[in-house]
Write an enzyme that holds these catalytic residues in place. Structure first.
Site, PDB file in Angstrom:
ATOM      1  N   PHE A  20       0.864  -1.186   0.000  1.00  0.00           N
ATOM      2  CA  PHE A  20       0.000   0.000   0.000  1.00  0.00           C
ATOM      3  C   PHE A  20       0.899   1.233   0.000  1.00  0.00           C
ATOM      4  CE2 PHE A  20      -2.560   3.448   1.606  1.00  0.00           C
ATOM      5  CZ  PHE A  20      -3.749   3.278   0.914  1.00  0.00           C
ATOM      6  N   ASP A  77       9.304   2.623   1.645  1.00  0.00           N
ATOM      7  CA  ASP A  77       8.137   3.304   2.189  1.00  0.00           C
ATOM      8  C   ASP A  77       8.046   2.939   3.670  1.00  0.00           C
ATOM      9  OD1 ASP A  77       5.598   3.914   3.120  1.00  0.00           O
ATOM     10  OD2 ASP A  77       4.616   3.514   1.202  1.00  0.00           O
ATOM     11  N   LYS A 117       2.656   9.622   8.675  1.00  0.00           N
ATOM     12  CA  LYS A 117       1.925   9.136   9.859  1.00  0.00           C
ATOM     13  C   LYS A 117       2.445   9.679  11.194  1.00  0.00           C
ATOM     14  CE  LYS A 117      -0.074   4.938   7.857  1.00  0.00           C
ATOM     15  NZ  LYS A 117      -1.519   5.146   7.936  1.00  0.00           N
TER      16      LYS A 117
HETATM   17  N1  PLP Z   1       2.333   4.074   2.549  1.00  0.00           N
HETATM   18  C1  PLP Z   1       2.018   3.243   3.560  1.00  0.00           C
HETATM   19  C2  PLP Z   1       2.943   2.109   3.890  1.00  0.00           C
HETATM   20  C3  PLP Z   1       0.847   3.439   4.293  1.00  0.00           C
HETATM   21  O1  PLP Z   1       0.534   2.587   5.289  1.00  0.00           O
HETATM   22  C4  PLP Z   1       0.008   4.519   3.971  1.00  0.00           C
HETATM   23  C5  PLP Z   1      -1.260   4.737   4.688  1.00  0.00           C
HETATM   24  O2  PLP Z   1      -1.810   3.844   5.300  1.00  0.00           O
HETATM   25  C6  PLP Z   1       0.383   5.373   2.916  1.00  0.00           C
HETATM   26  C7  PLP Z   1       1.548   5.120   2.231  1.00  0.00           C
HETATM   27  C8  PLP Z   1      -0.473   6.547   2.526  1.00  0.00           C
HETATM   28  O3  PLP Z   1      -0.396   7.546   3.482  1.00  0.00           O
HETATM   29  P1  PLP Z   1      -1.501   8.732   3.523  1.00  0.00           P
HETATM   30  O4  PLP Z   1      -2.810   8.094   3.843  1.00  0.00           O
HETATM   31  O5  PLP Z   1      -0.992   9.673   4.576  1.00  0.00           O
HETATM   32  O6  PLP Z   1      -1.498   9.357   2.160  1.00  0.00           O
END
Ligand code: PLP
Length: 381
Positions: free
Chosen positions: A125, A211, A240
């Protein structure tokens, strides 16, 4: 808009690991707003920094400097270097998806025309914008939004052979991975995988983008998930927990990689504004003061062993305080367990039909862990 299911409760107040709903009921929060409030709700030091900054300067845009963005960038660089400067540069955004957009644009610009592909993993994700949605390895989420931006493909997480086939250096700019797939069901990278990926990227001249939006800032028992694998990524994305609930994201890159961006290539109206940076600096101060990675490791060990002993739990995966309890085979009942836990005053969620996710604040107390286990034991029984 109806982008989420109807909310089961409405929260009006939060302190530490506790939330209160609009009927005055109290809950133990073991989700932390999806791994965001790592210091608990309304942390006094973060609140104090935020209110002091709110009375001083909120926003000036990136046409001008401010006194907080640069020190915050140095702090992030030092955490990525695990205590010593890593020699990188930082772009500030407002969310995880935007931090990943920055990483993707940086990889494209740095690798030159034609080499614009990004290989990521199934089950990953990376966000909901069009590019990060395509990087997200969940094809069922893509269908309604075709055509998505070109240049993304996916391989099975942990499968080096598949990655070797997909990572054609004539068209691929970067490999993008989470050290632990959070939304995918709390699935850690297999032992040795990140090291092998690093090796492949070096051999083929590809960037390794990690990420760390969910895994970063102490949650997995290290400042960043990749530090357990002793590798050095080229790009790291963070969001986050960085503002403990204040929206802020960051894309860190090695200086030589970051040099691909020139004025005008990328930007953000709000990114790096003093108000968000003040919350982030106070959050990092406090995470460091409490020794967040060690706290996560110790509390995580207690929570994991408690979960393993509960009826209906087959096994627990993840690291530190990012844990997934996998329910016994043939019992895809995670949603019902989550709903019942909420009725009993415990907030968790289900990233997969048979997985319960636990991401409590990193300063959660032993008594709170035991209380959550007792509630969950009742629910599962
Ligand atoms: N990358 C990862 C690993 C995530 O867990 C998330 C959100 O859950 C995101 C990216 C996206 O972040 P945002 O919701 O702040 O755009």
């Amino acid at each position: 808009m109806t982008t989420y299911a109807a909310p089961p409760v409405r929260f009006v107040e939060g302190h530490g690991s506790r939330l209160t709903d609009d009927a005055g009921r109290s809950y133990l929060d073991f989700l932390s707003g999806l791994a965001v409030t790592s210091l608990g709700h309304s942390h006094p030091r973060v609140a104090e920094a935020l209110s002091a900054q709110a009375g001083r300067l909120w926003h000036v845009s990136n046409l001008f400097g401010n006194e907080l963005a640069e020190p915050l960038a140095h702090r992030i660089d030092e955490l990525i270097g695990d205590g010593t400067p890593a020699g990188g540069r930082v772009f500030f955004a407002n969310s995880g998806a935007e931090a990943n957009e920055c990483a993707i644009k940086l990889a494209r610009k740095g690798s030159g025309p034609g080499r614009h592909h990004v290989v990521s993993a199934y089950g990953s994700f990376h966000g909901r914008t069009l590019a990060t949605l395509h990087a997200t390895g969940q094809p069922e989420k893509h269908e309604a939004f075709q055509p998505l931006p070109d240049g993304f493909c996916h391989v099975a997480f942990g499968d080096m052979e598949a990655l070797g086939r997909a990572a054609d250096p004539t068209v691929v700019a970067a490999v993008m991975l989470e050290p632990i797939q959070g939304e995918g069901g709390v699935i850690p990278a297999p032992e040795g995988y990140l090291e092998e990926v690093r090796h492949l990227c070096d051999e083929r001249g590809l960037l390794l983008i990690l990420d760390e939006i969910q895994t970063g800032l102490g949650r997995t028992g290290r400042w960043f998930g990749f530090q357990a694998a002793s590798i050095r990524p080229d790009v790291v994305t963070i969001a986050k927990a960085l503002g403990n609930g204040m929206p802020i994201g960051a894309c860190w890159a090695r200086a030589e990689v970051a040099a691909a961006f020139q004025p005008g290539d990328h930007g953000s109206t709000f990114g790096g504004q003093p108000l968000a940076c003040s919350a982030a600096i106070a959050t990092l101060d406090e995470l460091q003061r409490i020794g967040a990675p060690r706290r996560a490791e110790e509390a995580g060990a207690r929570l994991a062993s408690g979960l393993e002993a509960l009826p209906g739990v087959s096994h627990v995966r993840g690291r530190g305080l990012l844990l997934g309890a996998v329910l016994d085979a043939g019992r895809p009942a995670a949603r019902e367990v989550v709903a019942s836990a909420l009725d009993h005053g415990l907030v968790i969620n289900a990233p997969a039909p048979d997985v319960l996710r636990f991401a409590p604040p990193l300063n959660v107390s032993t008594a709170e862990i035991d209380e959550a286990l007792a509630i969950l034991g009742k629910v599962l029984a």
